[in-house]
Design a protein around this motif. Structure first.
Motif, PDB file in Angstrom:
ATOM      1  N   SER A   1       7.992   7.988  -4.276  1.00 50.24           N
ATOM      2  CA  SER A   1       7.522   6.667  -3.858  1.00 50.24           C
ATOM      3  C   SER A   1       7.700   5.704  -5.021  1.00 50.24           C
ATOM      4  O   SER A   1       7.802   6.116  -6.183  1.00 50.24           O
ATOM      5  CB  SER A   1       6.054   6.711  -3.421  1.00 50.24           C
TER       6      SER A   1
ATOM      7  N   LEU B   1       5.822   2.362  -6.467  1.00 52.49           N
ATOM      8  CA  LEU B   1       4.695   1.438  -6.401  1.00 52.49           C
ATOM      9  C   LEU B   1       5.037   0.178  -7.181  1.00 52.49           C
ATOM     10  O   LEU B   1       5.357   0.235  -8.364  1.00 52.49           O
ATOM     11  CB  LEU B   1       3.431   2.083  -6.965  1.00 52.49           C
TER      12      LEU B   1
ATOM     13  N   MET C   1       3.993  -0.366  -1.677  1.00 50.68           N
ATOM     14  CA  MET C   1       4.350   1.037  -1.856  1.00 50.68           C
ATOM     15  C   MET C   1       5.602   1.345  -1.063  1.00 50.68           C
ATOM     16  O   MET C   1       5.611   1.288   0.177  1.00 50.68           O
ATOM     17  CB  MET C   1       3.213   1.957  -1.404  1.00 50.68           C
TER      18      MET C   1
ATOM     19  N   THR D   1       7.847   3.914   0.473  1.00 51.66           N
ATOM     20  CA  THR D   1       7.503   5.251   0.945  1.00 51.66           C
ATOM     21  C   THR D   1       8.705   5.942   1.569  1.00 51.66           C
ATOM     22  O   THR D   1       9.472   5.334   2.318  1.00 51.66           O
ATOM     23  CB  THR D   1       6.379   5.152   1.989  1.00 51.66           C
TER      24      THR D   1
ATOM     25  N   PRO E   1       1.665   9.096  -0.154  1.00 47.65           N
ATOM     26  CA  PRO E   1       0.687   8.016   0.013  1.00 47.65           C
ATOM     27  C   PRO E   1       0.235   7.782   1.444  1.00 47.65           C
ATOM     28  O   PRO E   1      -0.870   7.308   1.669  1.00 47.65           O
ATOM     29  CB  PRO E   1       1.426   6.782  -0.542  1.00 47.65           C
TER      30      PRO E   1
ATOM     31  N   ALA F   1      -2.179   0.979  -1.458  1.00 49.73           N
ATOM     32  CA  ALA F   1      -1.445  -0.272  -1.585  1.00 49.73           C
ATOM     33  C   ALA F   1      -1.830  -1.203  -0.448  1.00 49.73           C
ATOM     34  O   ALA F   1      -2.475  -0.808   0.521  1.00 49.73           O
ATOM     35  CB  ALA F   1       0.061   0.001  -1.574  1.00 49.73           C
TER      36      ALA F   1
ATOM     37  N   TYR G   1       2.931  -1.086   2.885  1.00 46.67           N
ATOM     38  CA  TYR G   1       3.830   0.060   2.761  1.00 46.67           C
ATOM     39  C   TYR G   1       5.143  -0.280   3.466  1.00 46.67           C
ATOM     40  O   TYR G   1       5.130  -0.733   4.619  1.00 46.67           O
ATOM     41  CB  TYR G   1       3.212   1.307   3.408  1.00 46.67           C
TER      42      TYR G   1
ATOM     43  N   GLY H   1      -0.533   6.303  -7.143  1.00 43.05           N
ATOM     44  CA  GLY H   1       0.243   5.383  -7.936  1.00 43.05           C
ATOM     45  C   GLY H   1      -0.447   5.066  -9.221  1.00 43.05           C
ATOM     46  O   GLY H   1      -1.645   4.853  -9.278  1.00 43.05           O
TER      47      GLY H   1
END
Length: 485
Positions: A122, A124, A180, A182, A191, A253, A256, A425
């Protein structure tokens, strides 16, 4: 004959039997209560870790930036000329200060380690969005500069420095949100694993490069977003397909989006900030951590058990109290209960010297006398076990009903390295760590705890009966008949 004699003796000496049973019950009840509170503490700590880092991930892999590298202040320089009202906006995307990105190939390298079931990456990002409006007179110009740093969990407005010549005016705001990126191919790890879609739908593997977004419910409420709304990031409009709520605590977050889109927007192609790892079994987590640390150099590997030691606050204090004092106290009371039961059983045997002497004279062997005494003590122990379980259940229920709310947080130094689960994150973990999590202490009574209580009851009866039977076996019929009860 054995059970007839046993029933008659217990009825005839029911007061002594009740005293022996109550002594064991107090010890067993305390042990059951402490065991239940200890289980409640573990559940509460798990809730805290879930709140801060989420579930679905056993291990996270991150990389710290070199001193002075990564993140930093975000600067904007906006210039307008002409006359009338002008508006400008700009985005700056960056990772958190102190965080370094890793190549996407790191995910593949981690996934190839032994006992790794799945690994996803991921990215962030902090999005610093500048929005300004200018009012200018003809033939003049206006320049505004702004500086912002850091990323907020829920997004907010930050100030900057603005400068205008006497002939113009400028107003601007600096908004921040966390994004984020993903991996949509496996949303059960990482996440998104700790999020519950409360409206709309989650990502699908086919949306790996689509302009779609899942938005945290708190942020959606703040910005009045709903399914079908759009979120603009660096000039791209992302359609909101789902509103998500963290199972507990704070989301990782605000927004996403698919990982590929995040990498493109931030000009970080094939880069990730965190690798989320799921081990093949819980017993292999330590081995997986060791393998990753050895084979993937320059990374920080963190497990949920590593994070558990960082939990502080009243929850940590209570947990330490249960661990350090509660168990020793329960063991001391249990030992005292066993000792008192043994002494009371032995005392009862001494008062029945003539009785046992007569039975031996009638042909009872020592083994039969010992068996009779142990049978009586075992029944007393089982009665004590039943009473002890009742006391333990009552104590656990009282703790669950009247226990205060405990607070906990994690050390930001550990959180800044990222942690297992949804909020792993780096910078976001630090932000979450600064916010205390409140949990209500419960004392769940498990079947294993009840099994331990029954085992203790049987053990108590056998210890008391064994000691009393040994005393009875040493009696000689002739000596016993000369004594008067």
């Amino acid at each position: 004959m054995f059970f007839t004699y046993l029933r008659r003796e217990l009825r005839r000496r029911r007061k002594a039997a009740l005293v022996i049973s109550m002594g064991l019950a107090l010890g067993i009840g305390l042990v059951l209560t402490v065991t239940s509170v200890s289980a409640g503490m573990k559940n509460a700590q798990s809730t805290v870790l879930h709140s801060l880092y989420g579930l679905g991930t056993d291990i996270t892999v991150t990389k710290s930036a070199a001193a002075g590298a990564g993140g930093g202040a975000q600067k904007f320089g906006i210039q307008q000329s002409g006359s009338g009202s002008k508006s400008s906006s700009a985005d700056r995307l960056s990772v958190n200060q102190g965080t370094a990105t890793m190549a996407s190939s790191t995910v593949t390298q981690v996934a190839s380690q032994s006992n790794v079931e799945a690994a996803v990456g991921s990215l962030l990002l902090n999005d610093f969005k500048f929005d300004g409006s200018f009012k200018l007179k003809s033939g003049t110009s206006s320049t505004s500069t702004g500086t912002g740093q850091g990323g907020g969990q829920q997004g907010g407005e930050g100030g900057g420095q603005g400068g205008t010549p006497p002939s113009g005016a400028a107003n601007f705001s600096l908004n921040t949100l966390t994004i984020m990126g993903t991996d949509t191919s496996n949303i059960t790890v990482g996440p998104l694993s700790s999020l519950k879609i409360t409206s709309g739908v989650n990502f699908t593997s086919a949306q790996s490069n689509s302009l779609v977004a899942v938005v945290d419910s708190s942020y959606a409420t703040q910005k009045k977003l709903k399914v079908g709304s759009t979120v603009t990031i660096s000039g791209k409009a992302f359609k909101v397909i789902g509103i998500a709520t963290a199972s507990s605590g704070t989301s990782a977050a605000n927004v996403y989006i698919p990982l590929t889109q995040a990498q493109t927007l931030a000009d970080m192609k094939n880069k990730v900030t965190t690798v989320y790892v799921k081990a093949s079994s819980s017993q292999q987590i330590s081995a997986v951590k060791t393998a990753i640390t050895k084979n993937v150099s320059g990374t920080t590997v963190t497990t949920a058990s590593d994070l558990a030691s960082t939990v502080s606050g009243s929850l940590s204090t209570a947990a330490n109290l249960v661990t350090s004092m509660g168990k020793w106290l329960s063991l001391a009371v249990l030992a005292a209960a066993f000792l008192i039961s043994s002494l009371l059983t032995s005392s009862a045997v001494n008062r029945r010297v003539r009785e046992f002497g007569t039975l031996k004279a009638l042909g009872w062997r020592s083994k039969r006398v010992i068996g009779q005494v142990m049978g009586e003590a075992l029944v007393n122990g089982l009665i004590g076990g039943v009473l002890g379980i009742a006391l333990g259940l009552a104590g656990a229920a009282a703790i669950t009903a009247f226990s205060p709310t405990l607070s906990a947080s994690t050390a930001s130094s550990t959180a800044s390295q990222g942690g297992p689960g949804g909020g792993g994150g780096p910078g976001q973990a630090a932000s979450a760590a600064a916010k205390a999590i409140e949990v209500h202490l419960t004392a769940p009574v498990t079947l294993s705890a009840i099994a331990v209580a029954v085992a203790l009851a049987v053990a108590g009866g056998l210890v008391a009966g064994g000691f009393g039977g040994w005393r009875a076996s040493r009696l000689r019929p002739a000596d016993a008949l000369r004594r008067v009860e």
